[in-house]
Scaffold this motif. Structure first.
Motif, PDB file in Angstrom:
ATOM      1  N   ASP A  89      71.832 -44.186   2.446  1.00 59.77           N
ATOM      2  CA  ASP A  89      70.420 -44.873   2.019  1.00 59.77           C
ATOM      3  C   ASP A  89      70.624 -46.190   1.647  1.00 59.77           C
ATOM      4  OD1 ASP A  89      69.321 -41.634   0.515  1.00 59.77           O
ATOM      5  OD2 ASP A  89      68.272 -42.815   2.189  1.00 59.77           O
ATOM      6  N   PRO A  90      70.785 -47.055   2.428  1.00 55.47           N
ATOM      7  CA  PRO A  90      70.889 -48.447   2.071  1.00 55.47           C
ATOM      8  C   PRO A  90      69.890 -49.291   1.514  1.00 55.47           C
ATOM      9  CG  PRO A  90      70.701 -48.345   4.596  1.00 55.47           C
ATOM     10  CD  PRO A  90      70.417 -46.791   3.681  1.00 55.47           C
ATOM     11  N   LYS A  91      68.697 -48.608   1.401  1.00 59.14           N
ATOM     12  CA  LYS A  91      67.402 -49.443   1.081  1.00 59.14           C
ATOM     13  C   LYS A  91      67.254 -50.452   2.312  1.00 59.14           C
ATOM     14  CE  LYS A  91      66.830 -48.045  -3.518  1.00 59.14           C
ATOM     15  NZ  LYS A  91      66.615 -48.699  -4.740  1.00 59.14           N
ATOM     16  N   LEU A  92      67.140 -51.755   1.840  1.00 59.86           N
ATOM     17  CA  LEU A  92      67.077 -52.944   2.821  1.00 59.86           C
ATOM     18  C   LEU A  92      67.998 -53.818   3.113  1.00 59.86           C
ATOM     19  CD1 LEU A  92      63.479 -53.765   1.558  1.00 59.86           C
ATOM     20  CD2 LEU A  92      63.940 -52.177   3.326  1.00 59.86           C
ATOM     21  N   ARG A  93      69.312 -53.233   3.205  1.00 64.08           N
ATOM     22  CA  ARG A  93      70.538 -53.828   3.313  1.00 64.08           C
ATOM     23  C   ARG A  93      70.722 -53.542   4.901  1.00 64.08           C
ATOM     24  NH1 ARG A  93      74.510 -51.355  -1.037  1.00 64.08           N
ATOM     25  NH2 ARG A  93      73.054 -49.567  -0.656  1.00 64.08           N
ATOM     26  N   HIS A  94      70.110 -54.428   5.687  1.00 62.09           N
ATOM     27  CA  HIS A  94      70.190 -54.254   7.258  1.00 62.09           C
ATOM     28  C   HIS A  94      71.709 -54.049   7.732  1.00 62.09           C
ATOM     29  CE1 HIS A  94      71.608 -58.309   8.263  1.00 62.09           C
ATOM     30  NE2 HIS A  94      70.887 -58.705   7.236  1.00 62.09           N
ATOM     31  N   ALA A  95      72.700 -54.556   7.242  1.00 60.20           N
ATOM     32  CA  ALA A  95      74.005 -54.284   7.966  1.00 60.20           C
ATOM     33  C   ALA A  95      74.454 -52.852   7.690  1.00 60.20           C
ATOM     34  CB  ALA A  95      74.993 -55.260   7.039  1.00 60.20           C
ATOM     35  N   LEU A  96      73.775 -51.958   7.007  1.00 63.39           N
ATOM     36  CA  LEU A  96      74.302 -50.582   6.957  1.00 63.39           C
ATOM     37  C   LEU A  96      73.389 -49.734   7.798  1.00 63.39           C
ATOM     38  CD1 LEU A  96      74.930 -50.336   2.989  1.00 63.39           C
ATOM     39  CD2 LEU A  96      76.556 -50.698   4.827  1.00 63.39           C
ATOM     40  N   TYR A  97      72.485 -50.573   8.566  1.00 58.29           N
ATOM     41  CA  TYR A  97      71.921 -49.573   9.463  1.00 58.29           C
ATOM     42  C   TYR A  97      72.521 -49.474  10.868  1.00 58.29           C
ATOM     43  CZ  TYR A  97      67.679 -49.178   6.425  1.00 58.29           C
ATOM     44  OH  TYR A  97      66.944 -48.646   5.350  1.00 58.29           O
ATOM     45  N   ASP A  98      72.427 -48.374  11.316  1.00 50.66           N
ATOM     46  CA  ASP A  98      73.233 -47.852  12.555  1.00 50.66           C
ATOM     47  C   ASP A  98      72.773 -48.257  13.740  1.00 50.66           C
ATOM     48  OD1 ASP A  98      73.993 -45.504  10.259  1.00 50.66           O
ATOM     49  OD2 ASP A  98      75.356 -46.838  11.048  1.00 50.66           O
ATOM     50  N   TYR A  99      71.495 -47.741  13.937  1.00 53.53           N
ATOM     51  CA  TYR A  99      70.716 -47.804  14.941  1.00 53.53           C
ATOM     52  C   TYR A  99      69.184 -48.590  14.926  1.00 53.53           C
ATOM     53  CZ  TYR A  99      73.622 -43.766  15.799  1.00 53.53           C
ATOM     54  OH  TYR A  99      74.918 -43.056  15.833  1.00 53.53           O
ATOM     55  N   TRP A 100      68.996 -49.331  15.981  1.00 53.20           N
ATOM     56  CA  TRP A 100      67.829 -50.507  16.035  1.00 53.20           C
ATOM     57  C   TRP A 100      67.118 -50.144  17.063  1.00 53.20           C
ATOM     58  CZ3 TRP A 100      66.916 -53.778  11.964  1.00 53.20           C
ATOM     59  CH2 TRP A 100      67.853 -53.956  10.922  1.00 53.20           C
ATOM     60  N   GLY A 101      65.722 -50.230  16.974  1.00 54.14           N
ATOM     61  CA  GLY A 101      64.948 -50.296  18.002  1.00 54.14           C
ATOM     62  C   GLY A 101      64.685 -51.496  18.723  1.00 54.14           C
ATOM     63  N   GLN A 102      63.675 -51.954  19.599  1.00 59.74           N
ATOM     64  CA  GLN A 102      64.012 -53.092  20.482  1.00 59.74           C
ATOM     65  C   GLN A 102      62.889 -54.241  19.694  1.00 59.74           C
ATOM     66  OE1 GLN A 102      61.979 -50.631  20.961  1.00 59.74           O
ATOM     67  NE2 GLN A 102      59.818 -51.668  21.507  1.00 59.74           N
ATOM     68  N   GLY A 103      61.754 -53.617  18.743  1.00 61.01           N
ATOM     69  CA  GLY A 103      61.201 -54.784  18.088  1.00 61.01           C
ATOM     70  C   GLY A 103      59.690 -54.854  18.781  1.00 61.01           C
ATOM     71  N   THR A 104      58.671 -55.040  17.774  1.00 57.06           N
ATOM     72  CA  THR A 104      57.415 -55.161  18.473  1.00 57.06           C
ATOM     73  C   THR A 104      56.958 -56.486  17.562  1.00 57.06           C
ATOM     74  OG1 THR A 104      55.302 -53.976  18.735  1.00 57.06           O
ATOM     75  CG2 THR A 104      56.593 -53.640  16.589  1.00 57.06           C
ATOM     76  N   LEU A 105      56.144 -57.218  18.443  1.00 55.36           N
ATOM     77  CA  LEU A 105      55.639 -58.537  17.888  1.00 55.36           C
ATOM     78  C   LEU A 105      54.497 -58.412  17.076  1.00 55.36           C
ATOM     79  CD1 LEU A 105      55.824 -61.529  17.713  1.00 55.36           C
ATOM     80  CD2 LEU A 105      54.646 -61.847  19.751  1.00 55.36           C
ATOM     81  N   VAL A 106      54.312 -58.969  15.710  1.00 52.63           N
ATOM     82  CA  VAL A 106      52.978 -58.997  15.102  1.00 52.63           C
ATOM     83  C   VAL A 106      52.598 -60.428  15.005  1.00 52.63           C
ATOM     84  CG1 VAL A 106      51.931 -58.432  13.063  1.00 52.63           C
ATOM     85  CG2 VAL A 106      53.471 -56.852  13.971  1.00 52.63           C
ATOM     86  N   THR A 107      51.453 -60.862  15.154  1.00 49.66           N
ATOM     87  CA  THR A 107      51.001 -61.892  15.096  1.00 49.66           C
ATOM     88  C   THR A 107      49.652 -61.870  14.481  1.00 49.66           C
ATOM     89  OG1 THR A 107      51.934 -62.637  17.248  1.00 49.66           O
ATOM     90  CG2 THR A 107      50.409 -64.207  16.311  1.00 49.66           C
ATOM     91  N   VAL A 108      49.698 -62.501  13.109  1.00 52.12           N
ATOM     92  CA  VAL A 108      48.444 -62.796  12.367  1.00 52.12           C
ATOM     93  C   VAL A 108      48.062 -64.067  12.301  1.00 52.12           C
ATOM     94  CG1 VAL A 108      47.454 -62.327  10.108  1.00 52.12           C
ATOM     95  CG2 VAL A 108      49.759 -61.130  11.049  1.00 52.12           C
ATOM     96  N   SER A 109      46.710 -64.377  12.826  1.00 53.42           N
ATOM     97  CA  SER A 109      46.058 -65.618  13.050  1.00 53.42           C
ATOM     98  C   SER A 109      45.537 -66.078  11.838  1.00 53.42           C
ATOM     99  CB  SER A 109      45.322 -65.858  14.313  1.00 53.42           C
ATOM    100  OG  SER A 109      44.118 -64.890  13.939  1.00 53.42           O
ATOM    101  N   SER A 110      45.299 -67.264  11.337  1.00 49.88           N
ATOM    102  CA  SER A 110      44.365 -67.539   9.898  1.00 49.88           C
ATOM    103  C   SER A 110      43.004 -67.993  10.396  1.00 49.88           C
ATOM    104  CB  SER A 110      45.240 -68.738   9.439  1.00 49.88           C
ATOM    105  OG  SER A 110      45.131 -69.790  10.439  1.00 49.88           O
TER     106      SER A 110
END
Length: 122
Positions: free
Chosen positions: A101-122
């Motif tokens: 349970d590492p909260k938001l310490r990314h170094a302690l996460y073992d598996y990662w997805g490929q990512g999805t892009l979010v773009t917010v226009s002003s």
């Protein structure tokens, strides 16, 4: 073990998106799940996570009150509901799984997805 993030896209400021993270090869209940994001030229930032021990959620100050994380056990899927989006939320969003349970310490996460892009226009 695989994580598949989806749901990104282009949205105007003030709008909403819901990201999904589907897991295969393991059961979400056994892992802490986190959402992270990385904007161009910036370091990876923790956004939110859900605990493996008690299902509690935790949010970065930058998204608190606007983002909400939930888990659908039958679908083995975790969601990130993003409301009141701002241009500074623009990034590639990743989901990740951790056996602790590492909260938001990314170094302690073992598996990662490929990512999805979010773009917010002003």
């Amino acid at each position: 073990v695989q994580l598949q993030a989806s749901g990104g896209g282009l949205v105007q400021a003030g709008g909403s998106l819901r990201l999904s993270c589907a897991a295969s090869g393991f059961t979400f209940d056994e892992y802490a799940i986190g959402w992270f994001r990385q904007a161009p030229g910036k370091e990876r930032e923790g956004v939110s996570c859900i605990s493996r021990s008690n299902g509690s959620t935790y949010y970065a100050d930058s998204v608190k009150g606007r983002f909400s994380m939930s888990r659908d056990r039958p679908k083995n899927t975790v969601y990130l509901q993003m409301n009141s989006l701002k241009p500074e939320d623009t990034a590639v969003y990743y989901c990740a799984a951790s056996q602790v349970d590492p909260k938001l310490r990314h170094a302690l996460y073992d598996y990662w997805g490929q990512g999805t892009l979010v773009t917010v226009s002003s």
